[in-house]
Enzyme design. Structure first.
Site, mmCIF file in Angstrom:
data_model
loop_
_atom_site.group_PDB
_atom_site.id
_atom_site.type_symbol
_atom_site.label_atom_id
_atom_site.label_comp_id
_atom_site.label_asym_id
_atom_site.label_seq_id
_atom_site.Cartn_x
_atom_site.Cartn_y
_atom_site.Cartn_z
ATOM 1 C CE1 TYR A 1 -4.240 -1.612 0.694
ATOM 2 C CE2 TYR A 1 -4.353 0.588 0.369
ATOM 3 C CZ TYR A 1 -5.372 -0.380 0.557
ATOM 4 O OH TYR A 1 -6.514 -1.259 0.787
ATOM 5 C CG ASP B 1 -3.228 -19.068 3.744
ATOM 6 O OD1 ASP B 1 -2.687 -18.364 4.796
ATOM 7 O OD2 ASP B 1 -2.746 -19.831 2.555
ATOM 8 C CG ASP C 1 -7.714 -2.631 2.164
ATOM 9 O OD1 ASP C 1 -8.212 -1.912 2.639
ATOM 10 O OD2 ASP C 1 -7.751 -3.134 1.194
#
Ligand code: NAD
Length: 363
Positions: A124, A224, A248
């Protein structure tokens, strides 16, 4: 004395949900002088930039801001105003409490998680090189040689910086939050098995910070697996600390657990008390001007803001009023009704009016 707070209404549905939130905050009786500053797609044409300098200056001066969502064009156009604000004010931590309010339709009950997302680094960071540009060609050549791996020449590049200092301060922030709010456990989320020098560094640094907080449990999860665990056993988790991109994504996942983006608030925190409060959700442009979407996430961001300003009692009253309106389930927006086309759903303004009425009743 009135508090000075910068208000950025944003674009898309931002202005209408901010207007609704302001009515609710004002109804608590707390005196605030709002310094209204425009940023986003709507000021781009007039000012030539979506983020005029005076917006940053206003937040620097007031130290506290409430912000509506701002659209980020996909692929082309200006870069994210949201990312630029966080980076230029060094708002390094995004704290997003996710809890279920009785009355919200959700597959889960009694969720009470807090996401602490790093806000300034990672993929980001906005360090990107467009396919075919001289810099991209040069870096592809140099990286291919250094890594002894071929990168296809028609690739674009995004750089993922994660530092010890950046990780130390975000993990410290998560532990300090846990201590302040009497939370029991911090879970660091990463993909250190694959990205050894970025996520691996994040995990190693988190482990070091955890040693300074022996009173709070610490564990880690691969991102995950974390997503699956959150869907299956959300009650097992407490405070989650994540690098920017996973933060996010997992924020939206957790918003889904508590009944949707319409009710997920957030606080972007920097050093020295600088704080910018905003919903987790975006500008939902398809609903712009329709008086339709749910302003709860911004109102609850206002709850966090009032607490930050030292107005704890007003903050609790506002949260209780929101909770009461949601629990009653009558004057709520479409997303909080049993079906999205429920004719009894009210608009953004009417929902805010119901919260204001509750606050006045409680006085
Ligand atoms: P979004 O969060 O704006 O909306 C996605 C969908 O979620 C909406 O279409 C709607 O169905 C639902 N939704 C969102 N907020 C809601 C609310 N308050 N009440 C009821 N339903 C709600 O996501 P998006 O469409 O991916 O993003 C739109 C724009 O916002 C993009 O340009 C994106 O970059 C930007 N964005 C800004 C911020 C920010 O300002 N901090 C955060 C996220 C996305």
């Amino acid at each position: 004395m009135a508090h000075n707070v910068t208000l950025i209404p944003g674009d898309g549905t931002g202005p209408e949900i901010c207007e609704a939130a302001l009515k609710c905050i004002e109804a608590t009786g707390v005196k605030i002088d709002w310094d209204v500053q425009q940023a986003g797609a709507d000021v781009m044409a007039a000012k030539g930039t979506p983020l005029p300098d005076q917006v940053i200056e206003s937040i620097r001066k007031n130290k506290v801001a409430l912000k509506g969502p701002i659209t980020t064009p996909v692929g082309s156009g200006f870069r994210s105003v949201n990312v630029a604000l966080r980076q230029s004010l060094d708002l390094f931590a995004c704290v997003r409490p996710c809890k279920t309010y009785p009355g919200v339709r959700s597959r889960y009950q009694n969720i009470d998680l807090v996401i602490v997302r790093e806000n300034t680094e990672d993929l980001y960071a906005g360090i990107e090189f467009e396919k075919g540009t001289p810099d991209a060609v040069r870096f592809i050549d140099e990286i291919s040689k250094a890594a002894k791996k071929k990168i296809r020449p028609d690739s674009g590049l995004s750089i993922k910086p994660i530092s010890v200092s950046g990780t130390d301060r975000i993990v410290t922030c998560a532990f300090e939050y846990a201590r302040k709010y009497k939370r029991k456990k911090v879970t660091a989320v990463h993909k250190a098995n694959i990205m050894k020098f970025t996520d691996g560094l994040f995990l190693a640094t988190a482990r070091e910070v955890a040693k300074r907080y022996p009173d709070i449990a610490f564990e880690d999860r691969i991102v995950d697996n974390m997503c699956m665990q959150l869907v299956q056993f959300p009650e097992m988790y407490d405070v989650l600390v994540l690098p920017n991109l996973y933060g996010d994504i997992v924020s939206d996942l957790c918003a889904g657990l508590i009944g949707g983006l319409g009710i997920a608030p957030g606080a972007n925190l920097g050093l020295g008390g600088t704080a910018l409060f905003e919903a987790t959700h975006g500008s939902a442009p398809k609903y712009k001007g329709l008086n339709k979407i749910n302003p709860t996430a911004v109102i609850l961001s206002g709850v966090l803001m009032l607490e930050h300003l030292g107005e704890k009692e007003a903050s609790e009253r506002l949260e209780a009023a929101v909770a009461a309106v949601i629990k009653e389930g009558k004057d709520v927006t479409y997303d909080l009704k049993p079906s999205k086309d429920d004719p009894s759903a009210v608009g953004t303004k009417e929902y805010a009016a119901a919260v204001v009425k509750r606050l006045q009743k409680g006085r």
